[in-house]
Design a protein around this motif. Sequence first.
Motif, PDB file in Angstrom:
ATOM      1  N   THR A  93      12.622  -7.123   8.388  1.00 47.43           N
ATOM      2  CA  THR A  93      11.470  -7.678   7.695  1.00 47.43           C
ATOM      3  C   THR A  93      10.213  -6.941   8.137  1.00 47.43           C
ATOM      4  N   ARG A  94       9.108  -7.313   7.529  1.00 48.18           N
ATOM      5  CA  ARG A  94       7.864  -6.590   7.843  1.00 48.18           C
ATOM      6  C   ARG A  94       6.666  -7.513   7.666  1.00 48.18           C
ATOM      7  N   PHE A  95       5.579  -7.113   8.301  1.00 53.72           N
ATOM      8  CA  PHE A  95       4.288  -7.757   8.082  1.00 53.72           C
ATOM      9  C   PHE A  95       3.395  -6.635   7.565  1.00 53.72           C
ATOM     10  N   ALA A  96       2.651  -6.921   6.481  1.00 60.36           N
ATOM     11  CA  ALA A  96       1.942  -5.827   5.791  1.00 60.36           C
ATOM     12  C   ALA A  96       0.476  -6.163   5.538  1.00 60.36           C
ATOM     13  N   PRO A  97      -0.326  -6.230   6.592  1.00 61.88           N
ATOM     14  CA  PRO A  97      -1.735  -6.588   6.395  1.00 61.88           C
ATOM     15  C   PRO A  97      -2.576  -5.416   5.866  1.00 61.88           C
ATOM     16  N   SER A  98      -3.654  -5.763   5.197  1.00 59.07           N
ATOM     17  CA  SER A  98      -4.631  -4.757   4.763  1.00 59.07           C
ATOM     18  C   SER A  98      -5.764  -4.741   5.788  1.00 59.07           C
ATOM     19  N   PRO A  99      -6.137  -3.568   6.290  1.00 58.69           N
ATOM     20  CA  PRO A  99      -7.188  -3.513   7.325  1.00 58.69           C
ATOM     21  C   PRO A  99      -8.588  -3.577   6.718  1.00 58.69           C
ATOM     22  N   ILE A 115       0.683  -0.889   7.349  1.00 63.04           N
ATOM     23  CA  ILE A 115      -0.763  -1.019   7.173  1.00 63.04           C
ATOM     24  C   ILE A 115      -1.077  -0.698   5.721  1.00 63.04           C
ATOM     25  N   GLU A 116      -1.487  -1.703   4.980  1.00 66.09           N
ATOM     26  CA  GLU A 116      -1.724  -1.523   3.533  1.00 66.09           C
ATOM     27  C   GLU A 116      -3.181  -1.085   3.313  1.00 66.09           C
ATOM     28  N   ASP A 117      -3.394   0.189   3.641  1.00 70.19           N
ATOM     29  CA  ASP A 117      -4.754   0.746   3.574  1.00 70.19           C
ATOM     30  C   ASP A 117      -4.930   1.617   2.331  1.00 70.19           C
ATOM     31  N   SER A 171      -0.957   1.462  -7.344  1.00 65.77           N
ATOM     32  CA  SER A 171      -1.471   0.099  -7.213  1.00 65.77           C
ATOM     33  C   SER A 171      -0.699  -0.629  -6.110  1.00 65.77           C
ATOM     34  N   TYR A 172      -1.177  -1.793  -5.761  1.00 68.67           N
ATOM     35  CA  TYR A 172      -0.482  -2.622  -4.772  1.00 68.67           C
ATOM     36  C   TYR A 172       0.987  -2.806  -5.154  1.00 68.67           C
ATOM     37  N   HIS A 173       1.245  -3.150  -6.435  1.00 63.22           N
ATOM     38  CA  HIS A 173       2.616  -3.454  -6.848  1.00 63.22           C
ATOM     39  C   HIS A 173       3.533  -2.250  -6.657  1.00 63.22           C
ATOM     40  N   SER A 233       3.086   0.424  -4.638  1.00 59.29           N
ATOM     41  CA  SER A 233       3.245   0.849  -3.252  1.00 59.29           C
ATOM     42  C   SER A 233       4.113  -0.127  -2.454  1.00 59.29           C
ATOM     43  N   VAL A 234       3.940  -1.418  -2.706  1.00 58.03           N
ATOM     44  CA  VAL A 234       4.687  -2.398  -1.922  1.00 58.03           C
ATOM     45  C   VAL A 234       6.192  -2.263  -2.189  1.00 58.03           C
ATOM     46  N   VAL A 235       6.554  -1.987  -3.425  1.00 52.25           N
ATOM     47  CA  VAL A 235       7.969  -1.848  -3.781  1.00 52.25           C
ATOM     48  C   VAL A 235       8.551  -0.580  -3.147  1.00 52.25           C
ATOM     49  N   VAL A 290       9.169 -11.702   3.831  1.00 56.72           N
ATOM     50  CA  VAL A 290       8.669 -13.032   4.170  1.00 56.72           C
ATOM     51  C   VAL A 290       7.169 -12.985   3.971  1.00 56.72           C
ATOM     52  N   ARG A 291       6.661 -13.698   2.984  1.00 62.70           N
ATOM     53  CA  ARG A 291       5.231 -13.630   2.718  1.00 62.70           C
ATOM     54  C   ARG A 291       4.775 -14.917   2.045  1.00 62.70           C
ATOM     55  N   GLY A 292       3.472 -15.041   1.870  1.00 61.21           N
ATOM     56  CA  GLY A 292       2.890 -16.304   1.425  1.00 61.21           C
ATOM     57  C   GLY A 292       3.147 -16.627  -0.035  1.00 61.21           C
ATOM     58  N   ASP A 295       1.080 -17.257  -2.144  1.00 63.02           N
ATOM     59  CA  ASP A 295       0.079 -16.637  -3.023  1.00 63.02           C
ATOM     60  C   ASP A 295       0.648 -15.397  -3.719  1.00 63.02           C
ATOM     61  N   LEU A 296       1.722 -14.831  -3.164  1.00 67.82           N
ATOM     62  CA  LEU A 296       2.313 -13.637  -3.776  1.00 67.82           C
ATOM     63  C   LEU A 296       3.555 -13.957  -4.595  1.00 67.82           C
ATOM     64  N   PHE A 297       3.825 -15.248  -4.749  1.00 68.85           N
ATOM     65  CA  PHE A 297       5.033 -15.667  -5.470  1.00 68.85           C
ATOM     66  C   PHE A 297       5.096 -15.058  -6.875  1.00 68.85           C
ATOM     67  N   ALA A 302      -9.758 -17.373   3.746  1.00 68.03           N
ATOM     68  CA  ALA A 302     -10.036 -16.061   3.166  1.00 68.03           C
ATOM     69  C   ALA A 302     -10.382 -15.098   4.285  1.00 68.03           C
ATOM     70  N   LYS A 303     -10.271 -13.807   3.970  1.00 64.64           N
ATOM     71  CA  LYS A 303     -10.548 -12.794   4.996  1.00 64.64           C
ATOM     72  C   LYS A 303     -11.959 -12.901   5.536  1.00 64.64           C
ATOM     73  N   ARG A 304     -12.885 -13.244   4.645  1.00 61.84           N
ATOM     74  CA  ARG A 304     -14.277 -13.285   5.090  1.00 61.84           C
ATOM     75  C   ARG A 304     -14.548 -14.500   5.981  1.00 61.84           C
TER      76      ARG A 304
HETATM   77  N1  GLU Z   1      -1.133  -6.582   2.004  1.00 61.32           N
HETATM   78  C1  GLU Z   1      -0.879  -7.879   1.465  1.00 61.32           C
HETATM   79  C2  GLU Z   1      -1.879  -8.860   2.046  1.00 61.32           C
HETATM   80  O1  GLU Z   1      -2.693  -8.511   2.848  1.00 61.32           O
HETATM   81  C3  GLU Z   1       0.533  -8.372   1.736  1.00 61.32           C
HETATM   82  C4  GLU Z   1       1.527  -7.685   0.919  1.00 61.32           C
HETATM   83  C5  GLU Z   1       2.937  -8.245   1.009  1.00 61.32           C
HETATM   84  O2  GLU Z   1       3.285  -8.974   1.948  1.00 61.32           O
HETATM   85  O3  GLU Z   1       3.715  -7.918   0.145  1.00 61.32           O
HETATM   86  O4  GLU Z   1      -1.881 -10.003   1.688  1.00 61.32           O
END
Ligand code: GLU
Length: 288
Positions: free
Chosen positions: A5-11, A41-43, A201-203, A205-207, A219-221, A223-225, A260-262
């Motif tokens: 699995t992975r964790f993929a945050p945007s910096p 790192i989703e930069d 795009s995000y879609h 690159s993530v794939v 495994v993710r939130g 919100d991405l369902f 939210a991030k902010r």
């Molecule tokens: N980079 C996305 C975010 O910060 C997560 C992408 C994913 O888990 O597929 O929410």
Amino acid sequence: MTFVTRFAPSPTGPLHLGHAYSALVAHDMARAAGGQFLLRIEDIDHTRSRLHWEEQIYDDLAWLGISWDKAPLRQSDRGLAYQEALQALWGRDLLYPCKCTRRDIAAATSAPQEGAGPAYGPDGLLYPGTCRATRVSGALPMPRDTALRLNMDMALGVLGDYEHFGFDETLPEDHRVRFTPRDLQRGVGDIVLSRRDFSGSYHLSVVLDDAVQSVTHVVRGQDLFEATQIHVVLQRLFGLKTPTYTHHRLIRDASGARLAKRDDARAIATYRAEGASPTDIRRMVGLI
Ligand code: GLU
């Protein structure tokens, strides 16, 4: 069982409690399964990504007790792979150039129509298809100065008949989520796969990144369902295996709003500075 699995945050800002929850859940699952936990790192959005946020991510995760099993993958290093994948779809006549601005799309979708108001999909307003008619043959060079959209009707045609996409093993069989081609046509439409200013795009690159990192479990939130159905379509177009998806609950503030991030007040770094321990964070997100 293989479990990667992975964790993929945007910096693009500090990690907050919602990120900590997501990372801890995925990390705990990987460790319990004797599998691997990877970092990405989703930069891809170079206008908003910052190196100091990336460094803060490594620091916060290590402090939380999270370890990753390989060097992190950075999307900014993957431009060539995204371009090759776009080129392959372009050559199959599945993409078309689109010059519409957000404002154009809003204007086209706000025209008075019978029935309900404008429809929204995972990326916002559903694209009304304005540029779809200006088909450019995939035999011609792929334009680089404009956004590229997936022609969803054609993509679904290529995929042929199938009954549904089901992909959440945490749900009982009778609650399994199903997405039909009709859902994709009506609720997703022609999504952007390449933005004018980035390589993918995000879609997209993530794939591609989940595949290159050999991720078996995403495994993710929640919100991405809705986005997951797009990712399954892309996996099928590219002939990639679909991982198992688990969508976890979202961490909300006292008023029920999503963090939210902010929302720097709930940044992990702020709690750390105030003397909280990693165990305190686990308690705050309901993992203890
Ligand atoms: N980079 C996305 C975010 O910060 C997560 C992408 C994913 O888990 O597929 O929410």
